[in-house]
Design a protein around this motif. Structure first.
Motif, PDB file in Angstrom:
ATOM      1  N   LEU A 239      -7.324 -17.054  -6.056  1.00 39.42           N
ATOM      2  CA  LEU A 239      -8.724 -16.655  -5.898  1.00 39.42           C
ATOM      3  C   LEU A 239      -8.819 -15.156  -5.631  1.00 39.42           C
ATOM      4  CD1 LEU A 239     -11.728 -17.424  -5.613  1.00 39.42           C
ATOM      5  CD2 LEU A 239     -11.269 -17.930  -3.191  1.00 39.42           C
ATOM      6  N   ARG A 240      -7.932 -14.656  -4.822  1.00 36.47           N
ATOM      7  CA  ARG A 240      -7.906 -13.215  -4.556  1.00 36.47           C
ATOM      8  C   ARG A 240      -7.753 -12.430  -5.857  1.00 36.47           C
ATOM      9  NH1 ARG A 240      -3.255 -10.371  -0.750  1.00 36.47           N
ATOM     10  NH2 ARG A 240      -3.849  -8.194  -1.060  1.00 36.47           N
ATOM     11  N   GLY A 241      -6.885 -12.889  -6.739  1.00 36.42           N
ATOM     12  CA  GLY A 241      -6.708 -12.214  -8.021  1.00 36.42           C
ATOM     13  C   GLY A 241      -7.967 -12.250  -8.862  1.00 36.42           C
TER      14      GLY A 241
ATOM     15  N   THR B 280     -10.378  -9.832  -7.313  1.00 39.65           N
ATOM     16  CA  THR B 280      -9.911  -8.463  -7.522  1.00 39.65           C
ATOM     17  C   THR B 280     -10.263  -7.983  -8.921  1.00 39.65           C
ATOM     18  OG1 THR B 280      -8.107  -8.727  -5.925  1.00 39.65           O
ATOM     19  CG2 THR B 280      -7.882  -6.952  -7.532  1.00 39.65           C
ATOM     20  N   ASP B 281     -10.172  -8.873  -9.910  1.00 34.95           N
ATOM     21  CA  ASP B 281     -10.592  -8.518 -11.275  1.00 34.95           C
ATOM     22  C   ASP B 281     -12.055  -8.094 -11.296  1.00 34.95           C
ATOM     23  OD1 ASP B 281      -8.086  -9.027 -12.296  1.00 34.95           O
ATOM     24  OD2 ASP B 281      -8.584 -11.046 -13.006  1.00 34.95           O
ATOM     25  N   VAL B 282     -12.883  -8.780 -10.524  1.00 39.51           N
ATOM     26  CA  VAL B 282     -14.298  -8.419 -10.447  1.00 39.51           C
ATOM     27  C   VAL B 282     -14.455  -7.006  -9.894  1.00 39.51           C
ATOM     28  CG1 VAL B 282     -16.516  -8.985  -9.373  1.00 39.51           C
ATOM     29  CG2 VAL B 282     -15.016 -10.824 -10.177  1.00 39.51           C
ATOM     30  N   VAL B 283     -13.718  -6.709  -8.828  1.00 38.11           N
ATOM     31  CA  VAL B 283     -13.787  -5.373  -8.220  1.00 38.11           C
ATOM     32  C   VAL B 283     -13.309  -4.314  -9.199  1.00 38.11           C
ATOM     33  CG1 VAL B 283     -12.913  -3.930  -6.335  1.00 38.11           C
ATOM     34  CG2 VAL B 283     -13.504  -6.328  -5.899  1.00 38.11           C
ATOM     35  N   TRP B 284     -12.231  -4.598  -9.908  1.00 45.16           N
ATOM     36  CA  TRP B 284     -11.701  -3.626 -10.874  1.00 45.16           C
ATOM     37  C   TRP B 284     -12.690  -3.373 -12.009  1.00 45.16           C
ATOM     38  CZ3 TRP B 284      -5.978  -5.667 -11.440  1.00 45.16           C
ATOM     39  CH2 TRP B 284      -5.255  -5.301 -10.292  1.00 45.16           C
ATOM     40  N   ASP B 285     -13.566  -4.318 -12.271  1.00 51.67           N
ATOM     41  CA  ASP B 285     -14.595  -4.140 -13.296  1.00 51.67           C
ATOM     42  C   ASP B 285     -15.863  -3.499 -12.724  1.00 51.67           C
ATOM     43  OD1 ASP B 285     -13.003  -5.230 -15.258  1.00 51.67           O
ATOM     44  OD2 ASP B 285     -13.778  -7.262 -14.997  1.00 51.67           O
ATOM     45  N   ASN B 286     -15.752  -2.964 -11.501  1.00 51.30           N
ATOM     46  CA  ASN B 286     -16.866  -2.263 -10.851  1.00 51.30           C
ATOM     47  C   ASN B 286     -18.078  -3.161 -10.626  1.00 51.30           C
ATOM     48  OD1 ASN B 286     -15.566   0.340 -10.703  1.00 51.30           O
ATOM     49  ND2 ASN B 286     -15.904   0.517 -12.916  1.00 51.30           N
ATOM     50  N   ALA B 287     -17.813  -4.421 -10.335  1.00 49.64           N
ATOM     51  CA  ALA B 287     -18.867  -5.365  -9.982  1.00 49.64           C
ATOM     52  C   ALA B 287     -18.640  -5.864  -8.558  1.00 49.64           C
ATOM     53  CB  ALA B 287     -18.896  -6.535 -10.960  1.00 49.64           C
ATOM     54  N   VAL B 288     -19.653  -6.471  -7.981  1.00 51.84           N
ATOM     55  CA  VAL B 288     -19.582  -6.995  -6.620  1.00 51.84           C
ATOM     56  C   VAL B 288     -19.281  -8.486  -6.675  1.00 51.84           C
ATOM     57  CG1 VAL B 288     -20.850  -7.364  -4.476  1.00 51.84           C
ATOM     58  CG2 VAL B 288     -21.221  -5.268  -5.796  1.00 51.84           C
ATOM     59  N   PRO B 289     -18.194  -8.942  -6.050  1.00 51.82           N
ATOM     60  CA  PRO B 289     -17.910 -10.376  -6.025  1.00 51.82           C
ATOM     61  C   PRO B 289     -18.835 -11.112  -5.063  1.00 51.82           C
ATOM     62  CG  PRO B 289     -16.241  -9.182  -4.782  1.00 51.82           C
ATOM     63  CD  PRO B 289     -17.132  -8.150  -5.394  1.00 51.82           C
ATOM     64  N   VAL B 290     -19.407 -12.214  -5.544  1.00 44.70           N
ATOM     65  CA  VAL B 290     -20.322 -13.046  -4.764  1.00 44.70           C
ATOM     66  C   VAL B 290     -19.764 -14.467  -4.822  1.00 44.70           C
ATOM     67  CG1 VAL B 290     -22.676 -13.913  -4.555  1.00 44.70           C
ATOM     68  CG2 VAL B 290     -22.277 -11.558  -5.316  1.00 44.70           C
ATOM     69  N   THR B 291     -19.157 -14.907  -3.741  1.00 42.30           N
ATOM     70  CA  THR B 291     -18.426 -16.167  -3.728  1.00 42.30           C
ATOM     71  C   THR B 291     -19.243 -17.268  -3.072  1.00 42.30           C
ATOM     72  OG1 THR B 291     -16.345 -14.927  -3.553  1.00 42.30           O
ATOM     73  CG2 THR B 291     -16.269 -17.283  -3.049  1.00 42.30           C
ATOM     74  N   ILE B 292     -19.211 -18.455  -3.689  1.00 42.23           N
ATOM     75  CA  ILE B 292     -19.840 -19.632  -3.100  1.00 42.23           C
ATOM     76  C   ILE B 292     -18.726 -20.611  -2.730  1.00 42.23           C
ATOM     77  CG2 ILE B 292     -21.509 -21.483  -3.366  1.00 42.23           C
ATOM     78  CD1 ILE B 292     -22.726 -19.960  -5.713  1.00 42.23           C
ATOM     79  N   GLY B 293     -18.595 -20.915  -1.406  1.00 36.73           N
ATOM     80  CA  GLY B 293     -17.606 -21.884  -0.974  1.00 36.73           C
ATOM     81  C   GLY B 293     -18.167 -23.289  -1.032  1.00 36.73           C
ATOM     82  N   GLY B 294     -17.267 -24.231  -0.827  1.00 33.46           N
ATOM     83  CA  GLY B 294     -15.930 -24.105  -0.265  1.00 33.46           C
ATOM     84  C   GLY B 294     -15.943 -23.860   1.233  1.00 33.46           C
TER      85      GLY B 294
ATOM     86  N   ALA C 186      -9.693 -14.553   0.948  1.00 31.08           N
ATOM     87  CA  ALA C 186      -9.425 -14.034  -0.394  1.00 31.08           C
ATOM     88  C   ALA C 186     -10.434 -12.968  -0.776  1.00 31.08           C
ATOM     89  CB  ALA C 186      -9.451 -15.176  -1.407  1.00 31.08           C
ATOM     90  N   GLY C 187     -11.702 -13.184  -0.444  1.00 30.37           N
ATOM     91  CA  GLY C 187     -12.716 -12.194  -0.752  1.00 30.37           C
ATOM     92  C   GLY C 187     -12.487 -10.888  -0.030  1.00 30.37           C
ATOM     93  N   VAL C 188     -12.139 -10.955   1.245  1.00 28.78           N
ATOM     94  CA  VAL C 188     -11.862  -9.752   2.021  1.00 28.78           C
ATOM     95  C   VAL C 188     -10.646  -9.025   1.468  1.00 28.78           C
ATOM     96  CG1 VAL C 188     -11.141  -8.920   4.284  1.00 28.78           C
ATOM     97  CG2 VAL C 188     -12.978 -10.590   4.118  1.00 28.78           C
ATOM     98  N   ALA C 189      -9.603  -9.768   1.136  1.00 23.83           N
ATOM     99  CA  ALA C 189      -8.402  -9.134   0.592  1.00 23.83           C
ATOM    100  C   ALA C 189      -8.682  -8.438  -0.734  1.00 23.83           C
ATOM    101  CB  ALA C 189      -7.305 -10.176   0.414  1.00 23.83           C
ATOM    102  N   ALA C 190      -9.607  -8.983  -1.510  1.00 27.47           N
ATOM    103  CA  ALA C 190      -9.921  -8.394  -2.816  1.00 27.47           C
ATOM    104  C   ALA C 190     -10.656  -7.073  -2.689  1.00 27.47           C
ATOM    105  CB  ALA C 190     -10.749  -9.375  -3.649  1.00 27.47           C
ATOM    106  N   VAL C 191     -11.560  -6.960  -1.711  1.00 21.67           N
ATOM    107  CA  VAL C 191     -12.384  -5.742  -1.615  1.00 21.67           C
ATOM    108  C   VAL C 191     -11.863  -4.753  -0.584  1.00 21.67           C
ATOM    109  CG1 VAL C 191     -14.424  -7.039  -2.350  1.00 21.67           C
ATOM    110  CG2 VAL C 191     -14.026  -6.665   0.094  1.00 21.67           C
ATOM    111  N   ASP C 192     -10.990  -5.204   0.338  1.00 24.73           N
ATOM    112  CA  ASP C 192     -10.366  -4.331   1.335  1.00 24.73           C
ATOM    113  C   ASP C 192     -11.404  -3.529   2.118  1.00 24.73           C
ATOM    114  OD1 ASP C 192      -8.348  -3.129   2.796  1.00 24.73           O
ATOM    115  OD2 ASP C 192      -7.980  -1.553   1.319  1.00 24.73           O
ATOM    116  N   PRO C 193     -12.286  -4.194   2.873  1.00 24.00           N
ATOM    117  CA  PRO C 193     -13.356  -3.492   3.576  1.00 24.00           C
ATOM    118  C   PRO C 193     -12.875  -2.921   4.913  1.00 24.00           C
ATOM    119  CG  PRO C 193     -13.513  -5.797   4.051  1.00 24.00           C
ATOM    120  CD  PRO C 193     -12.338  -5.646   3.116  1.00 24.00           C
ATOM    121  N   ASP C 194     -13.695  -2.074   5.490  1.00 23.90           N
ATOM    122  CA  ASP C 194     -13.433  -1.598   6.844  1.00 23.90           C
ATOM    123  C   ASP C 194     -13.842  -2.650   7.871  1.00 23.90           C
ATOM    124  OD1 ASP C 194     -12.616   1.050   5.995  1.00 23.90           O
ATOM    125  OD2 ASP C 194     -14.740   1.442   5.601  1.00 23.90           O
TER     126      ASP C 194
END
Length: 295
Positions: free
Chosen positions: A80-82, A85-99, A106-114
């Motif tokens: 899921l992180r991968g 991460t593809d979304v971030v690399w495409d300059n888009a914002v990931p919006v996840t519905i869980g789950g 996984a979402g935090v690891a993908a965007v690496d926020p402060d």
């Protein structure tokens, strides 16, 4: 498809990803149905948003469908992180519905926020729950203290064992956590919450809370639907009374969205008549509207 998510993947500014993980839910399971229910109960919402004078269908939202879940949580989260991460690399914002809430790691690891900002009834700061470091009851701990090397239990749950860098990735995935609406936790969790990298805002103080982030501070925003009082959102795994109103959740989402580089709404299940899913879908839309308006 999430209603109004009509953009092509190549041109999307926001990408919706379903993450129907339902492995560690500790009371009432059913989060595997969350993504589909959130999409279903968002069908009645108008495309137009009067507050921001925008149409959802014009904001570049794409629904990429679900990342099918399996029972190996660390393996699933890496996959899921991968995807995110593809979304971030495409300059888009990931919006996840869980789950279950574990997917936020996984979402935090993908965007690496402060900063990790979370609306949640629970602290989720356990070192582990029933020996499982990847339990949904430990997700904020994982986000702050790092992912275990191999997904195995790092000890007997003692704080010093859990903090040992030999048992977890030395690099934390967020520098700080702000937990809004928390009203329960173990003694060990409240002790961890006293650390300098955690801020807990009690339910009765959320209405007066405003984000105080620098312009260059990046934030990941997570909404655990159990932050709402169960009278408003009974369709969740671990209900906790004395919670937030839908308007209080909405106001936090609107305030934090301009700072956010990723978003999720989690812990919706199928054990109500759609109240939790309807609220989750509305909050997702509020995030997109507010984020887009700020740009």
């Amino acid at each position: 498809m999430f209603p109004g998510a009509t953009a092509d993947r190549s041109s999307a500014k926001y990408v919706v990803v379903g993450a129907p993980l339902d492995v560690s839910t500790s009371f009432q399971p059913g989060t595997r149905f969350g993504p589909d229910r959130v999409r279903k109960f968002a069908e009645t919402y108008d495309d137009y948003h009067h507050t921001t004078d925008q149409f959802f269908s014009e904001l570049g939202v794409h629904d990429a469908g679900d990342v099918r879940a399996w029972d190996d949580i660390p393996d699933y989260l890496e996959w899921l992180r991968g995807t995110l991460t593809d979304v971030v690399w495409d300059n888009a914002v990931p919006v996840t519905i869980g789950g279950e809430h574990t997917v936020s790691a996984a979402g935090v690891a993908a965007v690496d926020p402060d900063v990790f900002v979370c609306l949640d009834a629970h602290l989720d700061l356990r070192a582990d729950y029933d020996g499982n470091e990847w339990s949904h009851a430990a997700v904020t701990r994982r986000i702050l203290d790092g992912w275990p090397d191999d997904g195995s239990k790092s000890g007997d749950g003692d704080e010093s064992d859990a903090d040992d860098e030999s048992d977890a990735d030395a690099a934390a995935t967020a520098d700080e956590a702000v937990i809004l609406g928390a009203r329960t936790g173990s003694p060990e969790e409240w002790e961890r919450a006293d650390a300098a990298d955690v801020t807990v805002v009690a339910p009765e103080e959320v209405a007066d809370w405003t984000p105080d982030f620098d312009d260059d501070t990046t934030v990941y925003l997570s909404v655990d639907i159990d932050a709402a009082d169960p009278g408003f959102a009974p369709g969740t795994g671990t209900m906790e009374p004395f919670g937030l109103t839908p308007r209080e959740l909405r106001d936090v989402v609107r305030a934090v969205a301009p700072h956010a580089v990723g978003f999720d709404v989690v812990e919706v299940n199928d054990r109500d008549d759609g109240q939790a899913a309807a609220l989750a879908g509305k909050l997702l839309r509020e995030f997109v509207f507010s984020h887009a308006a700020s740009r």
